[in-house]
Design a protein around this motif. Structure first.
Motif, PDB file in Angstrom:
ATOM      1  N   GLY A 249       0.802  -1.224   0.000  1.00 10.48           N
ATOM      2  CA  GLY A 249       0.000   0.000   0.000  1.00 10.48           C
ATOM      3  C   GLY A 249       0.833   1.271   0.000  1.00 10.48           C
ATOM      4  N   PRO A 250       1.896   1.356   0.826  1.00  8.39           N
ATOM      5  CA  PRO A 250       2.676   2.596   0.870  1.00  8.39           C
ATOM      6  C   PRO A 250       3.363   2.968  -0.437  1.00  8.39           C
ATOM      7  CG  PRO A 250       3.101   1.279   2.824  1.00  8.39           C
ATOM      8  CD  PRO A 250       2.320   0.414   1.881  1.00  8.39           C
ATOM      9  N   GLN A 251       3.522   1.999  -1.367  1.00  5.91           N
ATOM     10  CA  GLN A 251       4.133   2.334  -2.657  1.00  5.91           C
ATOM     11  C   GLN A 251       3.294   3.366  -3.407  1.00  5.91           C
ATOM     12  OE1 GLN A 251       2.454  -0.426  -2.102  1.00  5.91           O
ATOM     13  NE2 GLN A 251       1.136  -0.836  -3.859  1.00  5.91           N
ATOM     14  N   ARG A 252       2.021   3.471  -3.082  1.00  7.18           N
ATOM     15  CA  ARG A 252       1.150   4.455  -3.717  1.00  7.18           C
ATOM     16  C   ARG A 252       1.476   5.873  -3.262  1.00  7.18           C
ATOM     17  NH1 ARG A 252      -4.908   2.340  -2.831  1.00  7.18           N
ATOM     18  NH2 ARG A 252      -5.292   4.287  -3.981  1.00  7.18           N
ATOM     19  N   MET A 253       2.171   5.980  -2.125  1.00  3.55           N
ATOM     20  CA  MET A 253       2.474   7.283  -1.549  1.00  3.55           C
ATOM     21  C   MET A 253       3.870   7.784  -1.913  1.00  3.55           C
ATOM     22  SD  MET A 253       0.813   6.411   2.168  1.00  3.55           S
ATOM     23  CE  MET A 253       0.878   8.069   2.827  1.00  3.55           C
ATOM     24  N   TRP A 254       4.846   6.841  -1.950  1.00  8.19           N
ATOM     25  CA  TRP A 254       6.207   7.272  -2.293  1.00  8.19           C
ATOM     26  C   TRP A 254       7.075   6.056  -2.550  1.00  8.19           C
ATOM     27  CZ3 TRP A 254      10.140  10.103   1.410  1.00  8.19           C
ATOM     28  CH2 TRP A 254      11.185  10.623   0.635  1.00  8.19           C
ATOM     29  N   THR A 255       7.432   5.879  -3.809  1.00 11.72           N
ATOM     30  CA  THR A 255       8.306   4.769  -4.161  1.00 11.72           C
ATOM     31  C   THR A 255       9.277   5.200  -5.246  1.00 11.72           C
ATOM     32  OG1 THR A 255       8.340   2.389  -4.640  1.00 11.72           O
ATOM     33  CG2 THR A 255       6.862   3.735  -5.977  1.00 11.72           C
ATOM     34  N   LYS A 256      10.159   4.340  -5.577  1.00  7.52           N
ATOM     35  CA  LYS A 256      11.217   4.658  -6.544  1.00  7.52           C
ATOM     36  C   LYS A 256      10.621   4.896  -7.936  1.00  7.52           C
ATOM     37  CE  LYS A 256      15.189   2.654  -6.066  1.00  7.52           C
ATOM     38  NZ  LYS A 256      16.326   1.703  -6.067  1.00  7.52           N
ATOM     39  N   GLY A 257      11.034   6.013  -8.548  1.00  9.44           N
ATOM     40  CA  GLY A 257      10.626   6.293  -9.922  1.00  9.44           C
ATOM     41  C   GLY A 257       9.285   6.968 -10.066  1.00  9.44           C
ATOM     42  N   HIS A 258       8.654   7.342  -8.945  1.00  8.88           N
ATOM     43  CA  HIS A 258       7.333   7.982  -9.010  1.00  8.88           C
ATOM     44  C   HIS A 258       7.275   9.164  -8.043  1.00  8.88           C
ATOM     45  CE1 HIS A 258       5.570   4.830 -11.539  1.00  8.88           C
ATOM     46  NE2 HIS A 258       6.316   3.992 -10.828  1.00  8.88           N
ATOM     47  N   LYS A 259       6.394  10.102  -8.330  1.00 10.66           N
ATOM     48  CA  LYS A 259       6.276  11.301  -7.517  1.00 10.66           C
ATOM     49  C   LYS A 259       5.742  10.969  -6.121  1.00 10.66           C
ATOM     50  CE  LYS A 259       5.392  14.499 -11.355  1.00 10.66           C
ATOM     51  NZ  LYS A 259       4.410  15.460 -11.934  1.00 10.66           N
TER      52      LYS A 259
ATOM     53  N   ALA B 120      12.909  -4.992 -13.904  1.00 11.18           N
ATOM     54  CA  ALA B 120      13.353  -4.247 -12.725  1.00 11.18           C
ATOM     55  C   ALA B 120      14.831  -4.465 -12.461  1.00 11.18           C
ATOM     56  CB  ALA B 120      12.526  -4.667 -11.505  1.00 11.18           C
ATOM     57  N   ALA B 121      15.293  -5.696 -12.647  1.00 13.58           N
ATOM     58  CA  ALA B 121      16.713  -6.007 -12.440  1.00 13.58           C
ATOM     59  C   ALA B 121      17.581  -5.220 -13.411  1.00 13.58           C
ATOM     60  CB  ALA B 121      16.952  -7.505 -12.601  1.00 13.58           C
ATOM     61  N   GLU B 122      17.124  -5.065 -14.650  1.00 15.32           N
ATOM     62  CA  GLU B 122      17.884  -4.292 -15.637  1.00 15.32           C
ATOM     63  C   GLU B 122      17.910  -2.810 -15.260  1.00 15.32           C
ATOM     64  OE1 GLU B 122      20.114  -3.331 -19.020  1.00 15.32           O
ATOM     65  OE2 GLU B 122      19.809  -5.180 -17.878  1.00 15.32           O
ATOM     66  N   LEU B 123      16.796  -2.286 -14.778  1.00 15.07           N
ATOM     67  CA  LEU B 123      16.759  -0.893 -14.323  1.00 15.07           C
ATOM     68  C   LEU B 123      17.702  -0.685 -13.140  1.00 15.07           C
ATOM     69  CD1 LEU B 123      12.909  -0.247 -14.537  1.00 15.07           C
ATOM     70  CD2 LEU B 123      14.660   0.844 -15.957  1.00 15.07           C
ATOM     71  N   ASP B 124      17.719  -1.647 -12.228  1.00 13.29           N
ATOM     72  CA  ASP B 124      18.622  -1.559 -11.072  1.00 13.29           C
ATOM     73  C   ASP B 124      20.084  -1.594 -11.519  1.00 13.29           C
ATOM     74  OD1 ASP B 124      16.533  -1.406  -9.288  1.00 13.29           O
ATOM     75  OD2 ASP B 124      16.597  -3.517  -8.708  1.00 13.29           O
ATOM     76  N   ARG B 125      20.371  -2.440 -12.521  1.00 13.70           N
ATOM     77  CA  ARG B 125      21.751  -2.541 -13.017  1.00 13.70           C
ATOM     78  C   ARG B 125      22.213  -1.212 -13.602  1.00 13.70           C
ATOM     79  NH1 ARG B 125      24.424  -2.884 -17.456  1.00 13.70           N
ATOM     80  NH2 ARG B 125      22.536  -2.845 -18.761  1.00 13.70           N
ATOM     81  N   LYS B 126      21.352  -0.593 -14.414  1.00 14.12           N
ATOM     82  CA  LYS B 126      21.706   0.692 -15.028  1.00 14.12           C
ATOM     83  C   LYS B 126      21.871   1.773 -13.966  1.00 14.12           C
ATOM     84  CE  LYS B 126      19.502  -0.144 -19.523  1.00 14.12           C
ATOM     85  NZ  LYS B 126      18.412   0.278 -20.441  1.00 14.12           N
ATOM     86  N   GLU B 127      20.988   1.775 -12.971  1.00 10.77           N
ATOM     87  CA  GLU B 127      21.097   2.761 -11.899  1.00 10.77           C
ATOM     88  C   GLU B 127      22.398   2.586 -11.130  1.00 10.77           C
ATOM     89  OE1 GLU B 127      17.992   4.377  -8.644  1.00 10.77           O
ATOM     90  OE2 GLU B 127      18.702   2.329  -8.272  1.00 10.77           O
ATOM     91  N   SER B 128      22.779   1.339 -10.869  1.00 13.17           N
ATOM     92  CA  SER B 128      24.022   1.070 -10.153  1.00 13.17           C
ATOM     93  C   SER B 128      25.227   1.552 -10.951  1.00 13.17           C
ATOM     94  CB  SER B 128      24.149  -0.427  -9.872  1.00 13.17           C
ATOM     95  OG  SER B 128      25.361  -0.719  -9.234  1.00 13.17           O
ATOM     96  N   GLU B 129      25.221   1.308 -12.253  1.00 16.65           N
ATOM     97  CA  GLU B 129      26.326   1.758 -13.097  1.00 16.65           C
ATOM     98  C   GLU B 129      26.429   3.285 -13.100  1.00 16.65           C
ATOM     99  OE1 GLU B 129      25.690   0.078 -16.927  1.00 16.65           O
ATOM    100  OE2 GLU B 129      26.485  -1.906 -16.375  1.00 16.65           O
TER     101      GLU B 129
END
Length: 270
Positions: free
Chosen positions: A151-161, A235-244
């Motif tokens: 539920g809290p992902q609706r309030m504030w999570t990675k990649g969203h306002k 998601a794993a690919e997005l995490d990989r790019k973010e880490s790089e």
């Protein structure tokens, strides 16, 4: 040591939740031990998870000391609060000291909160986890309590306002039965069991959630339920790019610092 900061913070959070008309489903709190140490292991779907994971221990009258990244403690606002609530900073480049602090707290009868996925799951499914939580529980001789939050992902999570002040958001917190790993166990198998428990609880919370996304809001629903959140592979690919990108920024900062130091040395030498 008296708890001067933590209880008022909890009261303030509860008052805010009431003002926002948040709807809670909290189950399995009888699994939180009334006394003694435990490792509370939660899934990770939002930046607010530590607040809601802490609520799992509230009916038992317990406070949870969370292990959180050092940057949170470096912040001028959150830092003093985190330190005064006796949470534990984690420096990913020097993790031995945080592990030792957590182990000491567990042996002193504290509940330690851990997000074993390390970072927020963009897919909202439970990511792979390492054996650290199991090893810590075994070393301290305490149980592991799996919990999941939805539920809290609706309030504030990675990649969203941020949408911190949405009204009426349902939040589900499910506490599972304790695991009791012991010395001599296969830690990897125990970790696989922990992952399975977390995944089972997460799927239950997601499938039984009382609301479906509105049109244009399907980003907060996992792909396996028809939502538009990334699949685990995406998601794993997005995490990989973010880490790089993060590593590149760190390398650039270090290079700039070395260049500045060399320039100063050159000036002083002249």
């Amino acid at each position: 040591m008296p708890e001067i900061v933590y209880p008022p913070v909890i009261k303030t959070a509860l008052a805010l939740f009431k003002a926002l008309n948040m709807k809670f489903r909290l189950e399995g709190t009888e699994h939180i031990p009334p006394t003694g140490g435990a490792v509370l292991v939660s899934n990770h779907v939002s930046y607010l998870d530590f607040i809601f994971a802490g609520l799992a221990a509230h009916p038992a009258g317990r406070l949870v000391r969370f292990m959180a990244k050092k940057e949170v403690f470096d912040h001028k606002v959150s830092g003093p609060l985190m330190r005064n609530m006796r949470h534990i900073p984690v420096d990913r480049l020097a993790g031995a000291s945080s592990y030792k602090a957590a182990l000491t707290a567990l042996k002193n009868g504290e509940i330690i909160g851990v997000f074993a996925e390390a970072t927020i799951s963009r897919s909202f499914e439970v990511k792979d986890i390492k054996s650290g939580a199991v090893r810590m529980a075994v070393a301290a001789g305490v149980p592991i309590i799996p919990i999941t939050i939805w539920g809290p992902q609706r309030m504030w999570t990675k990649g969203h306002k941020k949408r911190l002040f949405q009204r009426g958001v349902p939040v589900t917190i499910l506490v599972g039965e304790p695991l009791h790993p012991k010395r001599g166990d296969d830690y990897e198998k125990a970790t696989e069991e922990l992952h399975a428990r977390l995944s089972e609880l997460a799927e239950k919370a997601q499938r039984e959630y009382p609301e479906l996304p509105k049109p244009g809001e399907t980003w907060w629903q996992p792909a396996y339920l028809g939502g538009s959140a990334p699949t685990p592979a995406e998601a794993a690919e997005l995490d990989r790019k973010e880490s790089e990108e993060r590593q590149a920024r760190r390398a650039a900062r270090e290079a700039a610092a070395e260049s500045d130091a060399a320039a100063k040395d050159g000036t002083s030498g002249a």
